[in-house]
Write a protein that holds these residues in place. Sequence first.
Motif, PDB file in Angstrom:
ATOM      1  N   ILE A 169       8.611  64.153  -8.141  1.00 36.00           N
ATOM      2  CA  ILE A 169       7.379  63.436  -7.817  1.00 36.00           C
ATOM      3  C   ILE A 169       6.748  64.119  -6.609  1.00 36.00           C
ATOM      4  N   LYS A 170       5.441  64.338  -6.683  1.00 40.16           N
ATOM      5  CA  LYS A 170       4.699  64.877  -5.546  1.00 40.16           C
ATOM      6  C   LYS A 170       4.001  63.735  -4.827  1.00 40.16           C
ATOM      7  N   VAL A 171       4.211  63.666  -3.523  1.00 33.49           N
ATOM      8  CA  VAL A 171       3.586  62.639  -2.701  1.00 33.49           C
ATOM      9  C   VAL A 171       2.611  63.323  -1.744  1.00 33.49           C
ATOM     10  N   TYR A 172       1.351  62.892  -1.772  1.00 35.14           N
ATOM     11  CA  TYR A 172       0.305  63.470  -0.932  1.00 35.14           C
ATOM     12  C   TYR A 172       0.082  62.554   0.276  1.00 35.14           C
ATOM     13  N   VAL A 173       0.300  63.098   1.478  1.00 30.71           N
ATOM     14  CA  VAL A 173       0.187  62.313   2.702  1.00 30.71           C
ATOM     15  C   VAL A 173      -0.968  62.858   3.542  1.00 30.71           C
ATOM     16  N   ASP A 174      -1.831  61.958   3.991  1.00 29.04           N
ATOM     17  CA  ASP A 174      -2.967  62.323   4.837  1.00 29.04           C
ATOM     18  C   ASP A 174      -2.450  62.753   6.205  1.00 29.04           C
ATOM     19  N   ARG A 175      -2.807  63.968   6.632  1.00 29.96           N
ATOM     20  CA  ARG A 175      -2.323  64.480   7.915  1.00 29.96           C
ATOM     21  C   ARG A 175      -2.854  63.662   9.092  1.00 29.96           C
TER      22      ARG A 175
END
Length: 436
Positions: free
Chosen positions: A331-337
């Motif tokens: 699973i790819k999790v995209y986190v806002d920097r």
Amino acid sequence: MIRFSKKIWLFGLPAILLVGFAVLSVSYLKQRTELAEQKRALDAQTENACHALANDLKDLEIALSKLEAASTPARLSKTFSDVKRLSAGAVRALSLLPGAYADDEGLMRFLTRAGDYADTLFDRVQNGQMLTEQQRTALSDLRACCAELSATYDGDVQEGNFPRADVPFYGGGETEQESIPDYPSLLYDGPFSESSEQAEPLGLSGKTVDEAEATKIAQEWFPDRALAFDGRTEGTIVTYDFSAADESGELYVSITEQGGELLYFMGMPAGDKNDPPSDEESERMHKAASAYLNAHGFPSMSPSYAQYYAGTTVLNYAAVQNGVILYADLIKVYVDRETEAVIGLDTQNYRFHHRARHVPAPVLTEQDAIDRISDALTVEQVALALIPKCNTREVLCYECKCTLDETFFIIYINAENGAEEELFEVLNSNEGDLVV
């Protein structure tokens, strides 16, 4: 909505309201400017991925061409390794495109099969067997197909024809055969076969849902957003697709028809930072990603690699079963920097592969695996993992993370027979961890 008459608008509107409307207009323009900047950042990320995909396809075509000329086992083995590496690089580039654009199952299938076939023939050559005429014909078909693909994608890149939010990127469906060539059928000596390739996603079960049910599920995921139904995406995994565009930014959501599961969602980052984060920032983002996965039905996930893009960190997680890492179930999790909030999730690999495994007990001990590592390396960490070798075959290995001076390696030792199944070098770059 309040509507003012022309008379009131011209003559009777209090000055304070005029000021209020001016402030709102400035705020609106600021939000529109920020949205435009975010869109430009996403477009730049997409263009970079398109360039990488076109380059890898060209290099893959060259490597496949060399295979037609190669005859010695040493040269065949080296070139098969190149094909496997380049196909994996192209898969990586394609996967970095936003899901709505990268839903090109034909291309993904071709790249995966090319790498699997190279791996199978590599093993054959290593075991002292020569290639058959049928296998050489299959390789020639692969090269011809790759040449056509390379010309198509390179032409678009040269013309600046990159995917945008309102333009599908070879989106499959009815137009797939018009935009990409037929893919050659490959015959394998190993366990990978055409029939297994057509199998249903193993991580999806339950009844099929209709548009109304999918809309309800999507809204439950995002109760504060006004989602609009955009249509269906046909493919091995059929989805209902939704979007929203408001003061919170753009959002895209896909819900599977089978089982009504979230396949993908993607929002917009608040900023555009793309430098490597500090250790403290990385730890905070991993905590945010792990908490999100746990809260949304994905427990027991092990963090893997990370990539950094405009305003976003992409963290890869693999499922864990009884202490064994399942590397196919990613699973790819995209986190806002900037906000350290989760703004995206890609569960496609997880939906295709996740199920309970029968994991055999390892024959070798952890120390046995360490003893098979070169004395020049320092073993830092060891874990059991199931690694995919072909679409239907997984091998239980000890994953040995090692260092040599300041260079990092990951070596996979077969837990049954001690064979060195895989060896990767991990490159730390400004874009994240690159495994080569």
